[in-house]
Design a protein around this motif. Structure first.
Motif, PDB file in Angstrom:
ATOM      1  N   TRP A   1      44.811  49.413  39.471  1.00 22.20           N
ATOM      2  CA  TRP A   1      43.539  49.049  38.827  1.00 22.20           C
ATOM      3  C   TRP A   1      43.659  47.714  38.090  1.00 22.20           C
ATOM      4  N   GLU A   2      44.786  47.481  37.415  1.00 22.46           N
ATOM      5  CA  GLU A   2      44.973  46.236  36.678  1.00 22.46           C
ATOM      6  C   GLU A   2      44.953  45.018  37.603  1.00 22.46           C
ATOM      7  N   GLN A   3      45.434  45.208  38.828  1.00 26.20           N
ATOM      8  CA  GLN A   3      45.466  44.102  39.774  1.00 26.20           C
ATOM      9  C   GLN A   3      44.088  43.777  40.354  1.00 26.20           C
ATOM     10  N   SER A   4      43.166  44.707  40.195  1.00 29.73           N
ATOM     11  CA  SER A   4      41.817  44.493  40.730  1.00 29.73           C
ATOM     12  C   SER A   4      40.810  45.154  39.802  1.00 29.73           C
ATOM     13  N   LYS A   5      40.611  44.515  38.632  1.00 35.03           N
ATOM     14  CA  LYS A   5      39.704  45.079  37.630  1.00 35.03           C
ATOM     15  C   LYS A   5      38.341  45.393  38.255  1.00 35.03           C
ATOM     16  N   GLY A   6      37.828  46.549  37.905  1.00 33.93           N
ATOM     17  CA  GLY A   6      36.576  46.998  38.474  1.00 33.93           C
ATOM     18  C   GLY A   6      36.760  47.870  39.689  1.00 33.93           C
ATOM     19  N   ALA A   7      38.000  47.974  40.184  1.00 36.00           N
ATOM     20  CA  ALA A   7      38.255  48.831  41.333  1.00 36.00           C
ATOM     21  C   ALA A   7      37.974  50.286  40.979  1.00 36.00           C
ATOM     22  N   PHE A   8      37.621  51.060  41.977  1.00 35.66           N
ATOM     23  CA  PHE A   8      37.342  52.509  41.849  1.00 35.66           C
ATOM     24  C   PHE A   8      36.071  52.783  41.055  1.00 35.66           C
ATOM     25  N   GLY A   9      35.353  51.759  40.619  1.00 34.61           N
ATOM     26  CA  GLY A   9      34.216  52.003  39.745  1.00 34.61           C
ATOM     27  C   GLY A   9      34.626  52.308  38.323  1.00 34.61           C
ATOM     28  N   VAL A  10      35.841  51.947  37.941  1.00 36.27           N
ATOM     29  CA  VAL A  10      36.380  52.222  36.603  1.00 36.27           C
ATOM     30  C   VAL A  10      36.359  50.936  35.778  1.00 36.27           C
TER      31      VAL A  10
END
Length: 445
Positions: A106-115
């Motif tokens: 998630w840190e590598q792609s902020k906004g991933a997963f809808g989080v």
């Protein structure tokens, strides 16, 4: 603010109960017993249902939700909840996870997963353990203002050098503020002539150097002032993360893991840690490996009873200080009474990290003390704050009893607050607040 909390376990329940006075809170859980329990313990709307279901989210009013907190015990469920919430609404979403690799992704792609924000329970717990281990005798430690300010709570033992002293006599450290005494069920805001008693919990706020110097003054054994020998029992994810963080601090911990394959895996991942393959409940092994000579034993096994057993064995061998994971929040006080010096509850640690996103007044950091009898907040001062361009003395006249300004950070510099100190806009202020007046204070500052 309309808040949806998915998962009514310890984390979800703690968050819901802290929000129910000021917010419209809806709690969703699949367990009917949990739904019934939260209905009676908090002023919330409790719905039995699956938080990953669009139908359940619509029933809970997802279209009007400002915040969705996914706090079940299953990482993947929490991520799906956030994704589903984003599909039918536009709330700010927070996901609680245990797996560190999910956090890194998630840190590598902020906004991933809808989080929008992700909290990793195991990593947060390990960070808490390392902070506590770094101060002799501390029961709770938190840092503020990018590490410039530290808060710590210490229990005053009968033989403590400050037992029986007044606060004025005990206040011998530069850049240190005595914020409170946690005495029995009371929160005492100390004055200069307040006498520190045996059994009091002393909360101090100040520079890292001053807090460390104060911690060192509480023990008559100089060897405890700088713990270097650390033994971690249990190669769980929390145990691994704790060892990794100790390595980053320049220490060379020892880690005991019973499973051979897990022990080999940890040895490869932790080059600065000595990994020992053995059963930590084997007293002969503990004696042979001189565990009694360690400064701290961290019990990070799976199961509260096993962590208590390891702590009791370590104490029997002569280890001065034990820190143990206690998964059941209701057991923390009991375990600290019978065998663990400091019990760390991962769910409470997670709830603290999530709580700062739920404040009406944006807070940079939050620490809960003594089962949320008090909180320490870091707040950036804005123009509408009672502190803005006002002296501490004048500002305190407009605040209720139960508040202490502990420290001020200005442009990367620490300012020790005094009555005549004027707070500027943009300052970061660390404030101790009795929970009884928390809502009034957060609205004012």
């Amino acid at each position: 603010m309309r808040v949806l909390v998915v998962g009514a376990g310890e984390v979800g329940s703690n968050i819901a109960e802290s929000l129910d006075d000021d917010h419209d809170v809806v709690v969703i859980d699949t367990d009917p017993d949990r739904v019934e329990a939260i209905t009676y313990s908090a002023d919330v709307l409790a719905i039995r249902g699956d938080g990953t279901s669009i139908e359940t989210l619509l029933e809970a009013g997802i279209e009007d939700a400002d915040l969705v907190i996914a706090s079940t015990d299953i990482d993947e469920t929490n991520i799906v909840v956030c994704g589903a919430a984003k599909a039918v609404g536009d709330p700010f979403t927070i996901a609680r996870v245990k797996k560190t690799n999910l956090l890194r992704t998630w840190e590598q792609s902020k906004g991933a997963f809808g989080v929008d924000f992700m909290v990793c329970t195991d990593l947060q717990t390990a960070e808490t353990i390392v902070r506590i281990a770094g101060l002799p005798g501390a029961h709770d430690v938190e840092t503020f203002a990018d590490g410039l300010v530290q808060m710590a709570e210490f229990e005053v033992e009968a033989d403590s050098p400050i037992a029986g002293e007044t606060v004025s006599d005990a206040d011998r450290f530069e850049s240190l503020t005595f914020a409170a005494l946690m005495r029995d069920d009371d929160v005492v805001i100390p004055q200069g002539d307040t006498v520190i008693g045996e059994g009091d919990g002393v909360v101090v706020i100040g520079s890292r150097e001053s807090v460390r110097a104060f911690a060192g003054s509480l023990t008559t054994d100089p060897t405890l002032a700088d713990a270097r020998e650390v033994v971690i029992v249990g190669g769980t994810e929390i145990g691994y993360q704790t060892a990794r963080l100790f390595e980053a601090e320049g220490l060379e911990p020892r880690l005991v893991e019973r499973d051979p394959s897990r022990a080999r895996e940890l040895a490869e991942q932790l080059p600065g840690t000595l990994v020992l393959e053995s059963d930590a409940t084997d007293i002969d092994f503990l004696v042979r490996e001189h565990v009694d000579e360690s400064d701290i034993v961290v019990a990070a096994l799976e199961g509260d009873e096993r962590n208590l057993l390891v702590s009791l064995l370590a104490k029997r061998l002569g280890v001065e200080r034990t820190i143990g994971i206690v998964e059941s929040g209701e057991y923390v006080d009991l375990f600290e009474t019978v065998g663990i010096d400091v019990g760390v509850n991962p769910r409470l640690v997670t709830a603290e990290e999530i709580t700062r996103f739920t404040r009406d007044q944006p807070t940079e950091n939050v620490a809960m003390l003594e089962s949320d009898r008090a909180e320490v907040l870091e707040i950036e001062v804005e123009a509408d704050s009672v502190l803005f361009e006002t002296s501490i003395r004048d500002a305190m006249a407009d605040l209720p009893a139960g508040v202490v300004i502990g420290a001020i950070s200005r442009d990367g510099e620490l300012i020790t607050p005094r009555g005549e100190t004027v707070v500027d806009g943009g300052d970061h202020v660390v404030v101790f607040v009795d929970t009884a007046v928390l809502d009034e204070v957060t609205a004012a500052v």
